[in-house]
Design a protein around this motif. Structure first.
Motif, short mmCIF file in Angstrom:
data_model
loop_
_atom_site.label_atom_id
_atom_site.label_comp_id
_atom_site.label_asym_id
_atom_site.label_seq_id
_atom_site.Cartn_x
_atom_site.Cartn_y
_atom_site.Cartn_z
N ASP A 39 0.83 -1.21 0.00
CA ASP A 39 0.00 0.00 0.00
C ASP A 39 0.86 1.26 0.00
O ASP A 39 2.10 1.20 0.04
N ALA A 40 0.21 2.42 -0.03
CA ALA A 40 0.91 3.70 -0.13
C ALA A 40 1.80 3.98 1.06
O ALA A 40 2.76 4.76 0.96
N ASP A 41 1.53 3.33 2.20
CA ASP A 41 2.36 3.50 3.39
C ASP A 41 3.52 2.51 3.45
O ASP A 41 4.25 2.48 4.44
N GLY A 42 3.65 1.68 2.43
CA GLY A 42 4.74 0.71 2.40
C GLY A 42 4.45 -0.59 3.11
O GLY A 42 5.34 -1.41 3.32
N VAL A 43 3.19 -0.81 3.47
CA VAL A 43 2.78 -2.03 4.18
C VAL A 43 2.39 -3.11 3.17
O VAL A 43 1.60 -2.85 2.26
N VAL A 44 2.96 -4.29 3.34
CA VAL A 44 2.58 -5.42 2.48
C VAL A 44 1.15 -5.82 2.85
O VAL A 44 0.86 -6.15 4.00
N ARG A 45 0.27 -5.76 1.87
CA ARG A 45 -1.14 -6.08 2.10
C ARG A 45 -1.49 -7.50 1.67
O ARG A 45 -2.40 -8.11 2.22
N PHE A 46 -0.78 -8.02 0.66
CA PHE A 46 -1.09 -9.36 0.16
C PHE A 46 0.10 -9.83 -0.67
O PHE A 46 0.76 -9.02 -1.31
N GLU A 47 0.37 -11.13 -0.62
CA GLU A 47 1.40 -11.70 -1.48
C GLU A 47 0.97 -13.10 -1.87
O GLU A 47 0.19 -13.74 -1.16
N ASP A 48 1.49 -13.57 -3.00
CA ASP A 48 1.14 -14.90 -3.45
C ASP A 48 2.20 -15.36 -4.44
O ASP A 48 3.04 -14.58 -4.90
N ARG A 49 2.10 -16.65 -4.75
CA ARG A 49 2.97 -17.27 -5.74
C ARG A 49 2.10 -17.97 -6.78
O ARG A 49 0.89 -18.13 -6.59
N ASN A 50 2.72 -18.38 -7.85
CA ASN A 50 1.99 -19.08 -8.90
C ASN A 50 1.40 -20.38 -8.37
O ASN A 50 2.03 -21.06 -7.55
N ARG A 51 0.19 -20.71 -8.84
CA ARG A 51 -0.49 -21.93 -8.40
C ARG A 51 -1.20 -22.61 -9.56
O ARG A 51 -2.31 -23.13 -9.41
N VAL A 52 -0.58 -22.62 -10.74
CA VAL A 52 -1.22 -23.17 -11.92
C VAL A 52 -0.99 -24.67 -12.10
O VAL A 52 -1.61 -25.29 -12.97
N ALA A 53 -0.13 -25.27 -11.30
CA ALA A 53 0.21 -26.69 -11.48
C ALA A 53 -1.01 -27.60 -11.38
O ALA A 53 -1.02 -28.68 -11.98
N GLY A 54 -2.04 -27.17 -10.67
CA GLY A 54 -3.25 -27.97 -10.53
C GLY A 54 -4.14 -27.95 -11.77
O GLY A 54 -5.14 -28.66 -11.82
N GLY A 55 -3.78 -27.15 -12.77
CA GLY A 55 -4.54 -27.12 -14.02
C GLY A 55 -5.31 -25.84 -14.27
O GLY A 55 -5.76 -25.61 -15.39
N ASP A 56 -5.50 -25.01 -13.26
CA ASP A 56 -6.20 -23.73 -13.44
C ASP A 56 -5.17 -22.66 -13.78
O ASP A 56 -4.49 -22.13 -12.91
N HIS A 57 -5.06 -22.35 -15.06
CA HIS A 57 -4.02 -21.42 -15.52
C HIS A 57 -4.37 -19.96 -15.28
O HIS A 57 -3.65 -19.07 -15.74
N THR A 58 -5.43 -19.69 -14.53
CA THR A 58 -5.71 -18.31 -14.10
C THR A 58 -5.16 -18.05 -12.70
O THR A 58 -5.29 -16.94 -12.20
N ARG A 59 -4.53 -19.02 -12.08
CA ARG A 59 -4.04 -18.89 -10.70
C ARG A 59 -2.66 -18.22 -10.64
O ARG A 59 -1.78 -18.67 -9.95
N HIS A 60 -2.54 -17.13 -11.38
CA HIS A 60 -1.32 -16.33 -11.33
C HIS A 60 -1.37 -15.42 -10.10
O HIS A 60 -2.45 -14.94 -9.73
N PRO A 61 -0.23 -15.14 -9.47
CA PRO A 61 -0.25 -14.30 -8.28
C PRO A 61 -0.76 -12.88 -8.55
O PRO A 61 -1.42 -12.28 -7.70
N GLU A 62 -0.47 -12.36 -9.73
CA GLU A 62 -0.92 -11.00 -10.06
C GLU A 62 -2.45 -10.93 -10.17
O GLU A 62 -3.07 -9.94 -9.79
N PHE A 63 -3.04 -12.00 -10.68
CA PHE A 63 -4.50 -12.07 -10.79
C PHE A 63 -5.12 -12.19 -9.40
O PHE A 63 -6.14 -11.55 -9.09
N GLU A 64 -4.49 -12.99 -8.54
CA GLU A 64 -4.97 -13.14 -7.16
C GLU A 64 -4.87 -11.81 -6.41
O GLU A 64 -5.75 -11.46 -5.61
N ILE A 65 -3.81 -11.06 -6.67
CA ILE A 65 -3.67 -9.73 -6.06
C ILE A 65 -4.80 -8.82 -6.49
O ILE A 65 -5.40 -8.12 -5.67
N ALA A 66 -5.12 -8.82 -7.78
CA ALA A 66 -6.22 -7.98 -8.27
C ALA A 66 -7.54 -8.37 -7.59
O ALA A 66 -8.30 -7.50 -7.16
N ARG A 67 -7.81 -9.66 -7.49
CA ARG A 67 -9.03 -10.13 -6.81
C ARG A 67 -9.07 -9.68 -5.36
O ARG A 67 -10.08 -9.19 -4.86
#
Length: 165
Positions: A39-67
């Motif tokens: 966030d604007a104050d420098g606080v980590v609000r959310f983080e994630d890693r790729n999770r597409v190995a299960g077959g759902d190729h929308t499980r990118h960390p950037e997409f999860e961040i947007a959600r």
């Protein structure tokens, strides 16, 4: 055209964390991508890693961040936030980022670098065209790639492809 990249120590800390998350993805058997929302104050609000190995190729960390941001941050907070990521957003993630109204993106390695690395490793072309974030969301502020750190990400992709070939 890429300008000289000027990053603060806090930017480098968040970028290093995104690379650590990419390593976590690799160690879990997934493609090596990781991202951090700050966030604007420098606080980590959310983080994630790729999770597409299960077959759902929308499980990118950037997409999860947007959600996550759409559900947990105001419009103003999203616009003032920064996403740090090990690899430049794919078109799907760039669109999600734009639709949600997130702010700046700082990436370690570019989509063009990744396309070259994968081609050099003999990986078949992706079903989705590699585009720059700015081809998808033209008015977004982006910074990257980051020389030095990009070689760490390159190594993670080599390791993933070697392990899975």
């Amino acid at each position: 055209m890429e300008d000289v990249l000027v990053l603060h120590e806090s930017d480098l800390q968040h970028l290093n964390r995104s690379v650590e998350l990419a390593l976590e993805a690799l160690e879990a058997g997934d493609e090596p991508f990781g991202s951090v929302l700050v966030d604007a104050d420098g606080v980590v609000r959310f983080e994630d890693r790729n999770r597409v190995a299960g077959g759902d190729h929308t499980r990118h960390p950037e997409f999860e961040i947007a959600r996550w941001a759409a559900n947990n941050m105001s419009v103003e907070q999203r616009a003032a936030a920064t996403v740090y990521t090990s690899g430049e957003h794919c078109p799907m993630c760039a669109a999600a980022h734009g639709w949600v109204g997130l702010g700046r993106i700082v990436y370690v390695s570019s989509a063009a670098q990744l396309a070259t690395w994968l081609a050099d490793l003999g990986v078949p072309a992706s079903p989705v065209k590699a585009l720059s974030i700015l081809d998808v969301v033209p008015n977004l502020v982006t910074q990257g790639p980051v020389s030095g750190l990009d070689e760490q990400v390159h190594d993670l992709h080599r390791r993933f492809r070697t392990k899975n070939s």
